[in-house]
Design a protein around this motif. Sequence first.
Motif, PDB file in Angstrom:
ATOM      1  N   UNK A 162     -80.264 -26.168  64.477  1.00  0.00           N
ATOM      2  CA  UNK A 162     -79.803 -26.700  65.642  1.00  0.00           C
ATOM      3  C   UNK A 162     -78.267 -26.799  65.718  1.00  0.00           C
ATOM      4  N   UNK A 163     -77.826 -27.057  64.601  1.00  0.00           N
ATOM      5  CA  UNK A 163     -76.227 -26.998  64.403  1.00  0.00           C
ATOM      6  C   UNK A 163     -75.538 -26.515  63.346  1.00  0.00           C
ATOM      7  N   UNK A 164     -74.403 -26.269  63.151  1.00  0.00           N
ATOM      8  CA  UNK A 164     -73.757 -25.572  61.935  1.00  0.00           C
ATOM      9  C   UNK A 164     -73.787 -26.483  60.811  1.00  0.00           C
ATOM     10  N   UNK A 165     -73.953 -27.884  60.964  1.00  0.00           N
ATOM     11  CA  UNK A 165     -74.056 -28.976  59.557  1.00  0.00           C
ATOM     12  C   UNK A 165     -75.406 -28.537  59.136  1.00  0.00           C
ATOM     13  N   UNK A 166     -76.458 -28.244  59.709  1.00  0.00           N
ATOM     14  CA  UNK A 166     -77.703 -28.102  59.064  1.00  0.00           C
ATOM     15  C   UNK A 166     -77.662 -26.846  58.164  1.00  0.00           C
ATOM     16  N   UNK A 167     -77.013 -25.840  58.796  1.00  0.00           N
ATOM     17  CA  UNK A 167     -76.981 -24.296  57.908  1.00  0.00           C
ATOM     18  C   UNK A 167     -75.940 -24.640  56.817  1.00  0.00           C
ATOM     19  N   UNK A 168     -74.970 -25.349  57.161  1.00  0.00           N
ATOM     20  CA  UNK A 168     -74.144 -25.622  55.831  1.00  0.00           C
ATOM     21  C   UNK A 168     -74.788 -26.351  54.951  1.00  0.00           C
ATOM     22  N   UNK A 169     -75.832 -27.364  54.934  1.00  0.00           N
ATOM     23  CA  UNK A 169     -76.578 -27.975  54.223  1.00  0.00           C
ATOM     24  C   UNK A 169     -77.187 -26.977  53.266  1.00  0.00           C
ATOM     25  N   UNK A 176     -72.928 -16.128  49.187  1.00  0.00           N
ATOM     26  CA  UNK A 176     -71.689 -15.874  50.018  1.00  0.00           C
ATOM     27  C   UNK A 176     -72.115 -15.075  51.342  1.00  0.00           C
ATOM     28  N   UNK A 177     -73.087 -14.366  51.357  1.00  0.00           N
ATOM     29  CA  UNK A 177     -73.249 -13.570  52.371  1.00  0.00           C
ATOM     30  C   UNK A 177     -73.762 -14.225  53.691  1.00  0.00           C
ATOM     31  N   UNK A 178     -74.193 -15.565  53.259  1.00  0.00           N
ATOM     32  CA  UNK A 178     -74.870 -16.361  54.317  1.00  0.00           C
ATOM     33  C   UNK A 178     -73.897 -16.673  55.643  1.00  0.00           C
ATOM     34  N   UNK A 179     -74.442 -16.641  56.535  1.00  0.00           N
ATOM     35  CA  UNK A 179     -73.419 -16.792  57.831  1.00  0.00           C
ATOM     36  C   UNK A 179     -74.306 -18.018  58.857  1.00  0.00           C
ATOM     37  N   UNK A 180     -73.480 -18.398  59.413  1.00  0.00           N
ATOM     38  CA  UNK A 180     -73.975 -19.114  60.946  1.00  0.00           C
ATOM     39  C   UNK A 180     -73.450 -18.573  62.159  1.00  0.00           C
ATOM     40  N   UNK A 181     -74.250 -17.670  63.009  1.00  0.00           N
ATOM     41  CA  UNK A 181     -73.638 -17.169  64.061  1.00  0.00           C
ATOM     42  C   UNK A 181     -72.460 -16.179  63.651  1.00  0.00           C
ATOM     43  N   UNK A 182     -72.526 -15.568  62.646  1.00  0.00           N
ATOM     44  CA  UNK A 182     -71.438 -14.806  62.124  1.00  0.00           C
ATOM     45  C   UNK A 182     -70.428 -15.401  61.460  1.00  0.00           C
ATOM     46  N   UNK A 233     -69.113 -17.361  58.119  1.00  0.00           N
ATOM     47  CA  UNK A 233     -69.564 -17.450  56.666  1.00  0.00           C
ATOM     48  C   UNK A 233     -69.520 -18.909  56.519  1.00  0.00           C
ATOM     49  N   UNK A 234     -70.670 -19.342  55.544  1.00  0.00           N
ATOM     50  CA  UNK A 234     -70.845 -20.731  55.312  1.00  0.00           C
ATOM     51  C   UNK A 234     -70.468 -21.424  53.896  1.00  0.00           C
ATOM     52  N   UNK A 235     -70.052 -20.414  52.990  1.00  0.00           N
ATOM     53  CA  UNK A 235     -69.610 -20.859  51.605  1.00  0.00           C
ATOM     54  C   UNK A 235     -68.274 -20.134  51.419  1.00  0.00           C
TER      55      UNK A 235
END
Lengths: 274, 314, 350
Positions: free
Chosen positions: C295-302, C339-345, C347-349
């Motif tokens: 639902x939000x970037x915080x979740x994806x980062x987690x 490192x390739x993980x993204x959230x809507x384009x 990068x997360x890490x």
Amino acid sequence: MNLKRRYLRDRLMQLLVYLGTLVVLVPLFFILYYVFVQGIGALNWEFFTRPPAPPGEEGGGMLPAIVGSLIVDTLALLFAAVFGIAAGILLAEYPDHPLNPVLRLVADVMAGLPAILMGLVAFVLVVQPMGHFSGLSGSVALALIMVPIIIRTTEGVLKLIPWEITEAGLALGLPRWRVILSLVLPAARGGIVTGLMLALARGAGEAAPLIFTAFGNPFLTFNPLEPMDTLPLKLYVYAISPYEDWHRQAWGAALLLAAAIMVTNYLARRAMRS
Amino acid sequence: MPNWLYQRLGDRLFAAVIVLFSLGVVAAAAAIVAVLYFGGREAFATFGFFGFVLGRVWDAVRGQFGAWPPLLGTLITSAAALLLAFFPALSAALFVVEFSSGRLREAVAYLIDLLAALPSVVYGLWGIFVLVPLVRDYVEMPLFTWAAAHAPALLPILGPPTGIGLLSATLVLALMIVPYASALARDALALVPQSQREAMYALGATRWEVIRRVVIPYARAGIFSGVVLALARALGETMAVTMLIGNSVNLPYTLFGPASTMASLIANEFTEAEDDLHLSALIAVGFVLLLIALVTNLIATWMLRRMSHGEGRR
Amino acid sequence: MVRSAFLAFLLLASLGFAGRVQLNGAGATFPYPLYAKYFSVYYKLTGVRVNYQSIGSGGGVRQLFAQTIHFGASDAPLSDEKMAEFEKKFKTPVVHVPTALGAVAVIYNLPGVKEPLKLSGPLLAEIFLGQVRMWNDPKIQAENPGLRLAPLPITVVHRSDGSGTTYIFTEYLSKVSPAWRERVGFGKSVAWPTGLGGKGNEGVAGLVRQTPGAIGYAELIYALQNKIPYAAIKNRAGKYVLPSLESVKAAAAIEDFPKDTRVSLTDTPAPDGYPISSLTWILVHQDLGKNRAYKNRAQAEAMAKLLWWIIHDGQEYNEPLHYARLPEVAVKVTEENLRALRYNGEPLLR
């Protein structure tokens, strides 16, 4: 001569009835004993108050599953009772209603389906639109399992209430609906409660339909819109695990479930008696 | 409130509410049928309806799905369990209503209901650890060794005496469905008016004769309801059967050997099925189970109608 | 009274919406105990709640497709077709994140036999095909010259439910026995030519334990916890190897570890490796934003941080629970993938 034969037969049949009853009760005692012995060791303070712990750690409990079972099962019984008793009344008290043949067919067919399929239906109807798992969807799945039992028992017992009671009520000038609510239903309440308790027992013990609906949750939550854990789910997962401690807890959960249902059953009957 | 309102409107409103909720039940059932039908369509399309139902091979690797082995298993276990359970269930109900009173009566009634309160998994676990060794050591092995010595022709029918298989699964299933038949029978028997019994006693009948000639016939419909409910339960029972039946889809089945039922097949493979055809085949098995429940229900209704002719309240 | 109860209920329910991060995952049963440990530790470390349910690898994959969960878990990598289907649906590929290694042990019940049984792959296949039916068959005796085997019939026990364990075991048999490959093949559910089906690893272990003359397969940890004897299997290098943390880790010591980590370790060429070993993976969308469950970037980062933690610090929890740690090469490759993980384009890490 004839009298003696009849007397003998009477005695013989009585013996057979006793034997038949024993055939049922003896394995029951075996099972109860087994569950008790296996499970009693697990029912300590931690079991009731702590969340689950990973293997190798002491002090895990089943608090989220206990709370979850209470919430999911109660909601399910509520849904099922409302719909089930209403349908039972329709079948018994309005026998000429055109919906009846369909309703009866539907109820009996639903009763024969494996629980896991109700889970699938609840998944399609509740989980997919919501986009996530929830205790509520689990309640829907369980309600689908409970309803046919309630319908059949309610109809069965209402039909056996003597016509005289209805007749008397109508003769007093009471409208039909009042007769049903105030005279017929109370007369049948023992049987209706039996149906509710049977349904509760059935639903409360199910794990398969909850896999894709309530999902499970190691964290405590009171919110039925979140994934929730229940005792049978935990029981199943723990029972098939390799850990002795988890096995013990699984038996504890089984014991708790059986005990809780019996206590509810007893209290419900007591309340009905008064 | 004016009397006509109380009477008429009350009746209309009540009836409307009742009908509304009943429609809800029908709608739920329609949803079930729809989900199963659409889910199973791919399998039926691939194999044809009868090709699927009568197909003897279930092989997920090759994408070949035929429901006949589990279908047979379901029919055998349910029918056998019902036959085994009927007499004890009726006996227990009779015992509670006719042969006991007071505390004993309550206690036995509770105990029977307790059978329904135990989760299926518990039956399965108890079955594996307690029943299976008993069945293997005291029933299957002796029979097997006797047949090996005296009647080797019977061996293929008996099958491997491991304890796991049709026999154990059927025994546990019978135990599980007893409370459903018994509770309804008990309620039916209890509602037989005492006056009916007294009339027979006044004629000099023995207790058994009263039961046989008056009580049971009067309660016939209720007893039958219990039987139908018990059968329905047997058809759908999953967990305990899965743990005890050995789960083999290879025909022919043997008396002691492993078998499978539709419910256990679905439960076993459902969560792991990735392949769309596999999943569809499993749902199609569910649909077939639905049809069987339908057919048994129709037969039961027909029988019930014949029983209730000329009886009842009206 | 009723009203205050209701209000209390609402209050408690609303606590459910307070801003804590909860991630839901589902899939393989094999790593369930390990993940239970990971997520319990992680919660204490970071307050992030991870709810993992072992509904089966297939179930996990399907729920990931249905976007009801944040991550899936599987003992078998997705097939090429499934991966193509995934990419077509979500416009982002699926990422396989290996977390641990496990072994499938061949368990048996032979009263009086003290030393571990030795079996080669082809012989194992013949047993499970029902072609070798007695324990004192010369073929078994030939591989176990030091053991006295009784004329006991062999009772084959397999899994009744679809499982990653079955996948690994049958994949191994398919590699070492052309007859098996022909007749049965491999998958999570197969048409077993003979034997009893037990439900779950525990079901199989239970059946083997109860039935003299039984042979079955289960994850190593079940054999260890239940104290059931297990066999030494002949690996490709010709050595009879018992499953253990060392031999499983050795199985992963292969050259050419693939970039997407989708490698099968059964019948491993590694000289000391146990031939029925496997990795287990967590599956996520490469662009987490394409998964509606986020639902939000915080979740994806987690999620990204959780995965990073699992392949590094989390690994210290593997061995005490009898799962092998990831080999270095797997960690390196996975770091790239994470490192390739993204959230809507985005990068997360870092």
